[in-house]
Design a protein around this motif. Structure first.
Motif, PDB file in Angstrom:
ATOM      1  N   THR A 160     -13.953   1.829  -0.518  1.00 44.24           N
ATOM      2  CA  THR A 160     -12.626   2.214  -0.994  1.00 44.24           C
ATOM      3  C   THR A 160     -11.581   1.883   0.067  1.00 44.24           C
ATOM      4  O   THR A 160     -11.905   1.546   1.204  1.00 44.24           O
ATOM      5  CB  THR A 160     -12.616   3.723  -1.344  1.00 44.24           C
ATOM      6  OG1 THR A 160     -11.379   4.079  -1.933  1.00 44.24           O
ATOM      7  CG2 THR A 160     -12.873   4.575  -0.114  1.00 44.24           C
ATOM      8  N   GLN A 209     -10.415   6.813  -1.577  1.00 47.42           N
ATOM      9  CA  GLN A 209     -10.792   7.770  -2.606  1.00 47.42           C
ATOM     10  C   GLN A 209     -12.184   8.317  -2.303  1.00 47.42           C
ATOM     11  O   GLN A 209     -12.919   7.777  -1.480  1.00 47.42           O
ATOM     12  CB  GLN A 209     -10.771   7.099  -3.991  1.00 47.42           C
ATOM     13  CG  GLN A 209      -9.399   6.572  -4.378  1.00 47.42           C
ATOM     14  CD  GLN A 209      -9.425   5.745  -5.646  1.00 47.42           C
ATOM     15  OE1 GLN A 209     -10.115   4.741  -5.736  1.00 47.42           O
ATOM     16  NE2 GLN A 209      -8.660   6.161  -6.644  1.00 47.42           N
ATOM     17  N   ARG A 256     -10.186  10.562   1.924  1.00 45.13           N
ATOM     18  CA  ARG A 256      -8.864  10.821   1.329  1.00 45.13           C
ATOM     19  C   ARG A 256      -7.832  11.190   2.389  1.00 45.13           C
ATOM     20  O   ARG A 256      -6.653  10.853   2.269  1.00 45.13           O
ATOM     21  CB  ARG A 256      -8.964  11.925   0.269  1.00 45.13           C
ATOM     22  CG  ARG A 256      -9.887  11.607  -0.882  1.00 45.13           C
ATOM     23  CD  ARG A 256      -9.645  12.529  -2.068  1.00 45.13           C
ATOM     24  NE  ARG A 256      -9.622  13.930  -1.711  1.00 45.13           N
ATOM     25  CZ  ARG A 256     -10.682  14.732  -1.668  1.00 45.13           C
ATOM     26  NH1 ARG A 256     -11.893  14.235  -1.921  1.00 45.13           N
ATOM     27  NH2 ARG A 256     -10.563  16.010  -1.367  1.00 45.13           N
ATOM     28  N   ASP A 287      -7.876   1.527  -5.530  1.00 41.79           N
ATOM     29  CA  ASP A 287      -8.462   1.314  -4.205  1.00 41.79           C
ATOM     30  C   ASP A 287      -8.073  -0.040  -3.626  1.00 41.79           C
ATOM     31  O   ASP A 287      -8.441  -0.367  -2.494  1.00 41.79           O
ATOM     32  CB  ASP A 287      -9.982   1.484  -4.233  1.00 41.79           C
ATOM     33  CG  ASP A 287     -10.678   0.565  -5.213  1.00 41.79           C
ATOM     34  OD1 ASP A 287     -10.037   0.111  -6.178  1.00 41.79           O
ATOM     35  OD2 ASP A 287     -11.880   0.309  -5.030  1.00 41.79           O
ATOM     36  N   THR A 295     -12.394  12.143 -11.222  1.00 45.01           N
ATOM     37  CA  THR A 295     -11.613  12.653 -10.094  1.00 45.01           C
ATOM     38  C   THR A 295     -10.282  13.256 -10.539  1.00 45.01           C
ATOM     39  O   THR A 295      -9.586  13.870  -9.726  1.00 45.01           O
ATOM     40  CB  THR A 295     -11.335  11.531  -9.076  1.00 45.01           C
ATOM     41  OG1 THR A 295     -10.711  10.430  -9.754  1.00 45.01           O
ATOM     42  CG2 THR A 295     -12.628  11.059  -8.431  1.00 45.01           C
ATOM     43  N   THR A 320     -17.293  11.908  -5.183  1.00 46.66           N
ATOM     44  CA  THR A 320     -16.645  12.135  -6.474  1.00 46.66           C
ATOM     45  C   THR A 320     -17.512  13.062  -7.338  1.00 46.66           C
ATOM     46  O   THR A 320     -18.714  13.201  -7.109  1.00 46.66           O
ATOM     47  CB  THR A 320     -16.410  10.819  -7.229  1.00 46.66           C
ATOM     48  OG1 THR A 320     -17.681  10.193  -7.497  1.00 46.66           O
ATOM     49  CG2 THR A 320     -15.558   9.865  -6.389  1.00 46.66           C
TER      50      THR A 320
END
Length: 455
Positions: A16, A37, A43, A68, A335, A364
């Motif tokens: 990501t 992500q 994050r 992403d 998500t 996730t």
């Protein structure tokens, strides 16, 4: 003459946050501008100070619209980047949907967290909002496939079809006497909707993704696998909830459902598409007929197989509807988005099925569920999951290891060095070993922040 430098600012050691910085003589070009992500530690990188002053970046190339690869552009713009962002016309249209939706979700999540008091931050803030997304969208400069585009300062860009999703491209940058090719995300060969990844003849340096670098997709017809799950769930009187990426996966699922209904194998089960963004993205197929395999007529028929759920009240009614059905709703890794409300409504009943359709990134909800989690946290509360959980990896829009090797086979000579990115450690390492053993190429798996001189 000095040599270009290539620095990996994201998508290195993870699947990501793709961000690759080319620089030469004080000029800077960022190839992909993605959000991190998945895991919280990833994050949080979105909130960190960008390692290069955004105002010093002369241009951005976006290979495709998935967040992403594109979703950090509003933050970069807000922090001072004001140059052009090059992409294909279809990618520009999809970015309008995705970036505005990303801003809306972040503003909504922050407001929800503040209203219910479950955030550690007071107040909770969005990474960026609608105003920043609109500002970023004004920077997009669409460029056609298969032409050399002058980027100034001696650099040229050529975009070739990558498959994967509508408008996705590989990017060839010629600068400082060197040619660097970025794969972006490669699509599948013989995909029912998207074109095959276009071959690239040569490159001095190659940056290639490795999402499925350690895996081969099952050799099962996707329509057959989808039908089996729908029929099994319908016999129980249940509903199939399919978290699906609004751009790409949702449209392929509609196409497969249409083909099943056309053949008489799925005559009665109603299909619902509950994602405003997916609905809008579906409409874009008609505006970019040259970017996919369907004729205008087939496209219209396939995309009308579902009942489109536009507003929130219709979506709420769907969650209370107990008849057997299929609900396709974003997001693909669970998500965010409306699919979370459907998971809360249907996830605790063993009659129902949560059906994932492709890669689920670490951290996730989708990844947790397909690995056996029996409860997930949604909107601040733990939700028990007693529904059947299944995954159809053959529906992935990413090339598997064999297909990546097939694409690499189109190069007429080995690049001087191949950088393997956009993959978890196992996938990247497995792909490196295959490329070295089968092609004899020099390969490197760069770490985040690593810089290489392209001599």
């Amino acid at each position: 003459m000095s040599s270009p430098h290539l620095r990996f600012l994201g998508g290195a050691g993870t699947v990501t946050g793709s961000r690759h910085l080319l620089s030469l003589g004080g000029r800077k070009l960022l190839v992909d501008c993605g959000l991190f992500q998945g895991l919280k530690a990833l994050r949080l990188k979105n909130w960190a100070r960008f390692p290069v002053e955004p105002a010093e970046i002369d241009g951005v190339v976006i290979t495709h619209a998935h967040l992403d690869h594109s979703g950090y552009l509003p933050k970069l713009s807000h922090e001072g980047f004001d140059g052009p962002a090059y992409c294909t016309p279809a990618t520009a249209d999809l970015c309008e949907l995705l970036l505005l939706d990303s801003a809306k979700i972040q503003e909504s999540d922050a407001e929800f967290a503040n209203r219910h008091g479950f955030s550690k931050h007071h107040p909770a803030l969005p990474l960026y909002g609608k105003r920043a997304a609109l500002k970023a969208l004004r920077l997009l400069e669409p460029r056609a496939f298969d032409r050399a585009h002058d980027l100034g300062h001696g650099a040229t860009l050529r975009l070739r079809r990558a498959g994967h999703i509508l408008g996705a491209a590989t990017a060839e940058v010629r600068w400082g006497g060197r040619t660097v090719v970025f794969s972006g995300d490669l699509g599948r060969y013989d995909d029912p909707l998207m074109p095959d990844p276009e071959a690239v003849g040569s490159a001095d340096y190659l940056v290639v993704e490795s999402t499925y670098g350690d895996r081969e997709h099952p050799k099962v017809a996707p329509a057959d696998a989808l039908l089996e799950v729908i029929e099994r769930t319908s016999r129980r009187g249940g509903t199939v909830i399919i978290p699906a990426f609004a751009v790409g996966r949702a449209q392929e699922l509609l196409y497969l459902c249409w083909k099943l209904k056309q053949s008489g194998r799925l005559p009665l089960t109603p299909i619902f598409l509950d994602s405003p963004m997916a609905i809008n993205a579906t409409g874009l197929l008609q505006h970019h007929l040259d970017d996919h395999r369907l004729s205008a007529e087939a496209c219209a028929q396939a995309m009308s197989v579902a009942t489109y759920v536009d507003d929130v009240e219709q979506s709420k009614a769907l969650s209370h509807n107990t008849m057997p059905k299929v609900i396709i709703s974003a997001s693909g890794m669970a998500t965010g988005g409306r699919v979370l409300h459907h998971m809360k409504a249907f996830g605790s009943n063993p009659k129902n099925t949560l059906l994932f359709a492709g890669y689920q990134a670490a951290g996730t909800r989708g990844e947790a569920l397909i690995n056996g989690a029996r409860e997930v946290k949604i909107h601040g509360a733990w939700v028990p999951i007693r529904a059947e959980v299944d995954n159809l990896p053959m529906l992935s829009a990413h090339a598997d290891a064999g297909e990546i090797l097939r694409w690499l086979g189109g190069f007429e000579r080995p690049p001087e060095r191949t950088f393997i990115v956009h993959g978890e450690a196992n996938g990247s390492e497995a792909l490196k070993l295959r490329i070295e053993s089968e092609l004899g190429w020099d390969c490197v798996i760069p770490q985040e922040g690593e810089e290489h001189v392209l001599r």
